[in-house]
Design a protein around this motif. Structure first.
Motif, PDB file in Angstrom:
ATOM      1  N   THR A 108       0.845  -1.184   0.000  1.00 51.99           N
ATOM      2  CA  THR A 108       0.000   0.000   0.000  1.00 51.99           C
ATOM      3  C   THR A 108       0.881   1.233   0.000  1.00 51.99           C
ATOM      4  OG1 THR A 108      -1.978   1.001   0.992  1.00 51.99           O
ATOM      5  CG2 THR A 108      -0.254   0.253   2.506  1.00 51.99           C
ATOM      6  N   LYS A 113       2.378   2.162  -5.544  1.00 49.42           N
ATOM      7  CA  LYS A 113       2.090   0.815  -5.046  1.00 49.42           C
ATOM      8  C   LYS A 113       1.875  -0.194  -6.176  1.00 49.42           C
ATOM      9  CE  LYS A 113      -2.640   2.300  -3.901  1.00 49.42           C
ATOM     10  NZ  LYS A 113      -2.348   3.759  -4.051  1.00 49.42           N
ATOM     11  N   THR A 114       1.239   0.225  -7.258  1.00 43.47           N
ATOM     12  CA  THR A 114       1.049  -0.707  -8.376  1.00 43.47           C
ATOM     13  C   THR A 114       2.388  -1.059  -9.009  1.00 43.47           C
ATOM     14  OG1 THR A 114      -1.153   0.176  -8.833  1.00 43.47           O
ATOM     15  CG2 THR A 114      -0.108  -1.092 -10.576  1.00 43.47           C
ATOM     16  N   LYS A 117       4.247  -3.428  -6.747  1.00 48.16           N
ATOM     17  CA  LYS A 117       3.653  -4.765  -6.871  1.00 48.16           C
ATOM     18  C   LYS A 117       4.145  -5.455  -8.144  1.00 48.16           C
ATOM     19  CE  LYS A 117      -0.036  -5.286  -8.987  1.00 48.16           C
ATOM     20  NZ  LYS A 117      -1.398  -5.045  -9.483  1.00 48.16           N
ATOM     21  N   ASN A 136      -4.975  -2.399 -10.726  1.00 52.26           N
ATOM     22  CA  ASN A 136      -5.208  -1.894  -9.368  1.00 52.26           C
ATOM     23  C   ASN A 136      -6.539  -2.402  -8.825  1.00 52.26           C
ATOM     24  OD1 ASN A 136      -6.919  -0.361 -10.938  1.00 52.26           O
ATOM     25  ND2 ASN A 136      -6.663   1.488  -9.704  1.00 52.26           N
ATOM     26  N   ASN A 138      -7.805  -3.425  -6.156  1.00 52.10           N
ATOM     27  CA  ASN A 138      -7.228  -3.404  -4.820  1.00 52.10           C
ATOM     28  C   ASN A 138      -8.189  -2.984  -3.720  1.00 52.10           C
ATOM     29  OD1 ASN A 138      -7.518  -0.628  -5.189  1.00 52.10           O
ATOM     30  ND2 ASN A 138      -5.351  -0.267  -5.597  1.00 52.10           N
ATOM     31  N   GLU A 160      -1.982  -5.775  -3.812  1.00 48.93           N
ATOM     32  CA  GLU A 160      -2.046  -4.328  -3.593  1.00 48.93           C
ATOM     33  C   GLU A 160      -3.323  -3.975  -2.850  1.00 48.93           C
ATOM     34  OE1 GLU A 160      -2.740  -0.421  -6.453  1.00 48.93           O
ATOM     35  OE2 GLU A 160      -1.710  -2.185  -7.266  1.00 48.93           O
TER      36      GLU A 160
END
Length: 462
Positions: A108, A113-114, A117, A136, A138, A160
């Motif tokens: 996070t 964050k993507t 990941k 995403n 998420n 994520e």
């Protein structure tokens, strides 16, 4: 997923009906349009729809059962009643993860964050059978459905988690219950739901309360609000830095761009310190790279594994992807925008443009609540730092940005109007950054400009 309806019922705390032991669920679906024979359909109520209204359709398409939270009448499929279908979806995902025995990494943060990941997936996949959520996906629907798509033979799940309001993390984190929690950064994103940057830090670090026994946390040291909030919850987080930070065991620095769109970076870890090239550019990518190196180390992977993984990544066409046509470099960063990612993109674009003219095609940053005016004025001041040749802007905060910028800006208009104005600039060499919140459709401007200058992708990823 490979559970029987009886196992599903037990996971959800309900009784199994006759025949449930013999019925194997193919997949879990929340959209009746995608239901196929053998799928389990969850009736999810949203702002614009209620899945309960489509239960009969899902049954007619062959759903093996329907999970509902209210009476739906007679349908041609068993109905599993629960108090709340969203909660039940998360509960089933957590149960499936426990059945598989997979190790879960939760990612996070406000920005990156993507990318983290995707980078960690590329690195970890070299050694582990690995699952991840798509793009995403998420939120309270995307996270559990992604977990339920993971297979029992995938030993590592990289998921994520995205939040936009208070309480979101308290709903997502118990579903993930991570073995490794990663927080990339914190900044003024989703302030409408999270209040201020301290509220963002508090909301993000709530993830750490749900670490499994023996779990570890990877946290950026570059954001004092984040680092200090994390220290209140975990004893020894693993720190990383996107700067040359001697206090961090894991740090990275951006050294510049290569003509083919790749970036040069220095990566320092306990395993070694040296330069590498990667299919992305910019100082903000140094932060992502250091984060992935720290997480990989926690997973038993080496610096060499990190280098090999990131170098094999493919570019994301909407995340700071450089597309070059003649002397024009179009930087497509249209996936989304918040104040932190916007400032990073602007400063990186200026650096990549060098002495050439920089043109900005920008749009509003959404979901900033009471700080929207302030943050858009702040955006204008960051724009001023980049000394752009021209600024095209789309959105309600044009005047706020212009006030902070203190210079001349043009409204972007529709795509045809923008292209006409672009031609009037008569720029044959330079860089163009296109970025704004997802709902503004800034990719239409990027795509049109790429067609105009015959630009093709050269690098990317963010």
């Amino acid at each position: 997923m490979n559970l029987t309806l009886a196992e599903v019922a037990r996971c959800l705390g309900t009784l199994a009906d006759e025949g449930f032991e013999e019925t194997v669920v193919t997949e879990v679906k929340t959209d009746s349009r995608t239901v196929e024979p053998g799928d389990l359909f969850f009736c999810i109520a949203g702002e614009n729809f209620d899945g309960h209204e489509f239960a009969a359709l899902a049954a007619a398409k062959g759903a093996c059962a329907v999970v509902a939270s209210r009476m739906i009448g007679e349908i041609d499929a068993p109905v599993i009643m629960v108090r709340d279908t969203r909660t039940a979806l998360g509960r089933l995902a957590a149960c499936w993860r426990d059945t598989c025995g997979a190790k879960l990494v939760a990612v996070t943060g406000t920005a990156g964050k993507t990318t983290v990941k995707e980078m960690l997936f590329a690195v970890a996949s070299q050694k582990f059978a690995t699952a991840k959520n798509y793009r995403n996906f998420n939120n309270q629907i995307g996270l559990p459905t992604s977990m339920l798509k993971a297979s029992a033979d995938q030993e590592l799940w990289i998921m994520e988690l995205g939040i936009s309001r208070r309480g979101d993390m308290e709903e997502l984190a118990p579903v993930a219950s991570p073995d490794l929690a990663i927080i990339t950064n914190v900044g003024p994103g989703h302030l409408e739901g999270l209040g201020n940057e301290a509220g963002v830090a508090s909301a993000k670090t709530a993830l750490l309360r749900y670490l499994r026994q023996g779990g570890r946390a990877v946290i950026s040291r570059d954001y004092p609000l984040l680092w200090n909030a994390a220290l209140e919850l975990v004893d020894a987080p693993v720190g990383f830095s996107g700067r040359d930070d001697a206090e961090s065991d894991f740090s990275a620095a951006f050294l510049g761009a290569l003509p083919d769109g790749r970036g040069r970076f220095r990566l320092r870890t306990p395993d070694g310190d040296g330069e590498l090239t990667a299919p992305f550019c910019g100082r903000h990518y140094a932060e992502n790279l250091a984060c992935v190196a720290a997480a990989a180390h926690c997973l038993g992977l080496t610096r060499d594994d990190v280098v090999g993984g990131v170098q094999a990544m493919a570019a994301d066409p909407q995340r700071f992807c450089r597309k070059i046509g003649g002397g024009i470099t179009v930087i497509d960063d249209t996936y989304n925008a918040n104040p932190l990612s916007m400032a990073n993109a602007l400063r990186t674009a200026r650096e990549l443009a060098g002495e050439r003219p920089l043109v900005l095609v920008l749009g509003d940053m959404r979901e900033l609540g009471a700080e929207a005016v302030l943050r858009h004025e702040e955006l204008g001041r960051v724009i001023r730092e980049t000394a752009p040749a021209m600024v095209f802007y789309k959105g309600d905060h044009f005047l706020d940005v212009e006030r902070g910028f203190g210079g001349f800006m043009r409204r972007a208009g529709d795509v045809d109007e923008f292209l006409e104005a672009w031609r009037e600039l008569c720029i044959s060499e330079g860089a163009v950054l296109v970025k704004g919140s997802r709902s503004l459709g800034m990719e239409l401007y990027a795509n049109a400009l790429c067609r105009e200058v015959n630009a093709e992708a050269q690098g990317g990823g963010k």
